[in-house]
Motif scaffolding. Sequence first.
Motif, short mmCIF file in Angstrom:
data_model
loop_
_atom_site.label_atom_id
_atom_site.label_comp_id
_atom_site.label_asym_id
_atom_site.label_seq_id
_atom_site.Cartn_x
_atom_site.Cartn_y
_atom_site.Cartn_z
N THR A 98 0.75 -1.00 0.06
CA THR A 98 -0.09 -0.02 0.14
C THR A 98 0.80 1.25 -0.13
O THR A 98 2.01 1.29 0.45
CB THR A 98 -1.05 -0.08 1.32
OG1 THR A 98 -1.81 1.21 1.43
CG2 THR A 98 -0.06 -0.08 2.40
N ASN A 99 0.18 2.43 -0.41
CA ASN A 99 0.99 3.66 -0.32
C ASN A 99 0.67 4.34 0.92
O ASN A 99 1.15 5.41 1.38
CB ASN A 99 0.68 4.60 -1.53
CG ASN A 99 -1.07 5.01 -1.62
OD1 ASN A 99 -1.56 5.03 -0.61
ND2 ASN A 99 -1.34 5.37 -2.83
N ALA A 100 -0.24 3.31 1.88
CA ALA A 100 -0.44 4.09 3.21
C ALA A 100 -1.25 5.17 3.46
O ALA A 100 -1.69 5.70 4.45
CB ALA A 100 0.74 4.16 4.15
N LEU A 159 9.42 -0.70 4.65
CA LEU A 159 9.24 0.20 3.56
C LEU A 159 9.95 0.06 2.37
O LEU A 159 11.04 -0.42 2.15
CB LEU A 159 9.79 1.64 4.22
CG LEU A 159 9.38 1.92 5.72
CD1 LEU A 159 10.24 3.24 6.30
CD2 LEU A 159 7.98 2.23 5.39
N ASN A 160 9.19 0.44 1.25
CA ASN A 160 9.77 0.10 -0.01
C ASN A 160 10.31 1.50 -0.75
O ASN A 160 9.22 2.43 -0.94
CB ASN A 160 8.88 -0.51 -1.12
CG ASN A 160 8.77 -2.01 -0.55
OD1 ASN A 160 9.99 -2.49 -0.06
ND2 ASN A 160 7.73 -2.64 -1.18
N MET A 161 11.45 1.85 -1.08
CA MET A 161 11.70 3.17 -1.60
C MET A 161 12.27 3.02 -3.09
O MET A 161 13.28 2.15 -3.14
CB MET A 161 12.72 3.98 -0.74
CG MET A 161 13.22 5.12 -1.44
SD MET A 161 14.56 5.93 -0.52
CE MET A 161 15.19 7.39 -1.41
N GLU A 190 15.38 -0.98 -7.31
CA GLU A 190 15.76 -0.17 -8.59
C GLU A 190 14.87 0.06 -9.77
O GLU A 190 13.66 -0.65 -9.48
CB GLU A 190 16.79 -1.25 -9.43
CG GLU A 190 18.18 -1.43 -9.16
CD GLU A 190 19.33 -2.32 -9.67
OE1 GLU A 190 20.27 -2.37 -9.53
OE2 GLU A 190 18.55 -2.83 -10.60
N THR A 191 14.78 1.09 -10.46
CA THR A 191 13.69 1.34 -11.19
C THR A 191 13.44 0.15 -12.32
O THR A 191 14.54 -0.21 -12.82
CB THR A 191 13.43 2.54 -11.93
OG1 THR A 191 15.06 2.78 -12.45
CG2 THR A 191 13.48 3.66 -11.10
N MET A 192 12.27 -0.28 -12.50
CA MET A 192 12.05 -1.35 -13.45
C MET A 192 11.72 -0.72 -14.78
O MET A 192 10.45 0.09 -14.80
CB MET A 192 11.34 -2.29 -12.82
CG MET A 192 11.81 -3.23 -11.97
SD MET A 192 10.78 -4.68 -11.44
CE MET A 192 9.82 -3.85 -10.28
N PRO A 193 12.05 -1.13 -16.00
CA PRO A 193 11.36 -0.51 -17.33
C PRO A 193 10.25 -1.22 -17.60
O PRO A 193 10.21 -1.87 -18.70
CB PRO A 193 12.65 -0.83 -18.42
CG PRO A 193 13.24 -2.06 -17.70
CD PRO A 193 13.32 -2.12 -16.18
N1 SAM Z 1 -0.23 1.30 -4.25
C1 SAM Z 1 0.43 0.15 -3.73
C2 SAM Z 1 1.98 0.79 -3.24
O1 SAM Z 1 2.04 2.07 -3.64
O2 SAM Z 1 2.68 0.12 -3.09
C3 SAM Z 1 0.66 -0.98 -4.72
C4 SAM Z 1 0.99 -0.95 -5.77
S1 SAM Z 1 2.57 -0.42 -6.45
C5 SAM Z 1 2.18 -0.72 -8.24
C6 SAM Z 1 3.71 -1.81 -6.11
C7 SAM Z 1 4.99 -1.18 -6.07
O3 SAM Z 1 5.49 -1.05 -7.26
C8 SAM Z 1 5.58 -0.24 -5.32
O4 SAM Z 1 6.52 -0.21 -4.23
C9 SAM Z 1 5.98 0.92 -6.44
O5 SAM Z 1 7.11 1.71 -6.02
C10 SAM Z 1 6.50 -0.25 -7.45
N2 SAM Z 1 6.57 0.40 -8.83
C11 SAM Z 1 6.02 0.82 -9.64
N3 SAM Z 1 6.51 0.98 -10.67
C12 SAM Z 1 7.80 0.70 -10.79
C13 SAM Z 1 8.76 0.91 -11.54
N4 SAM Z 1 8.84 1.07 -12.83
N5 SAM Z 1 10.18 0.44 -11.06
C14 SAM Z 1 10.07 -0.24 -9.76
N6 SAM Z 1 9.16 -0.30 -9.03
C15 SAM Z 1 8.07 0.17 -9.37
#
Ligand code: SAM
Length: 331
Positions: A98-100, A159-161, A190-193
């Motif tokens: 979640t984005n919380a 936490l996911n950054m 890491e950013t994913m394409p």
């Molecule tokens: N809304 C929820 C959230 O914010 O965690 C769940 C969905 S969100 C799509 C799930 C995860 O995907 C998040 O941690 C987000 O940062 C990650 N995410 C989305 N696009 C991404 C990308 N291009 N590269 C890496 N992570 C990505």
Amino acid sequence: MKQLTDPFNRNITYLRVSVTDHCNYRCHYCRDEDHVTDTTRNEILSYEELARIVRLFAELGITKVRLTGGEPLLRKDILKLATMLGEIPGIDDIPLSTNAHLLSPIANQLQKAGINRVNISIDSLNQDRFEQITRGGDLDKVIQGIDSAIESGMNPIKLNMVVMRGVNDDEIEAMIDFAIERKIDIRFIETMPIGAAGIDAVDHHYSEAEIVKRIRAHLPDRLITVKSKQTAGPAKSYLINNTETSVGTISAVSNNFCSSCNRVRLTAKGQLILCLGQENSISLRDAIRSNMNDNDIKTMIINAITHKPEKHEFDTNMNNINNVQMVEIGG
Ligand code: SAM
């Protein structure tokens, strides 16, 4: 117990379920600026349909179901879904991503309904920057959500950054300190394409090696390598000495971890996606809405798993999955 095994001898035990493709945030690496979600109620799986699909997967050996999105807390009566899934024999782990933003008022109830652990996305501790990255997000609400999750007893909280060069890479240390202070875990992604938004974000790519270098410099001699456990997934983790915090990295690009992939994904519209980085999928919604019986749907799932790709191609072909929005797949 039956097991779902793919052609590469990987056991599939984990289903990620996107319960909605709507999101209250518009993180710029996740969806295009002009992307509109116009999915209607009838297009997405009802809770009854979802619970049936999860039950069939459980009968095939799935034990863990993550609720994701879009933003899963936007879906009405999410507590009801958590309870329904918790009652399915064989499902013993129901984490939430979640984005919380909406978490604080319902963290306790979610925990009681069986959401035992949570991953929370947070890319900055600076309100202006947070607002820019999420295109309108509210950092205070997110921090309240994190604190309520801690109070509710959910454990672990991760936490996911998503680390982006020139955007938020100067906050790696601050984010570690924030997690240590709250006795929760932190992972740098890491950013994913994936999709045009993700492909654009790769311009800001910050590699795992660079992240680890920064972590090590911030915590000299304090990292204890931990063996990847069930809850760690593709993350590489370290415990920070004298704290209750672990710090990790998820590096799909620098470090292809597909050989240990144990998961498939179900979109809100009932599409079973076999690999995050490839387009192979089948519609389970069409199957259940055409009155197929349980055995036939299970056969369909088993057949689909025989088409699970060996790996994504993020590391060799940045452009192979440009036609999707991550917000619709659920990460
Ligand atoms: N809304 C929820 C959230 O914010 O965690 C769940 C969905 S969100 C799509 C799930 C995860 O995907 C998040 O941690 C987000 O940062 C990650 N995410 C989305 N696009 C991404 C990308 N291009 N590269 C890496 N992570 C990505």
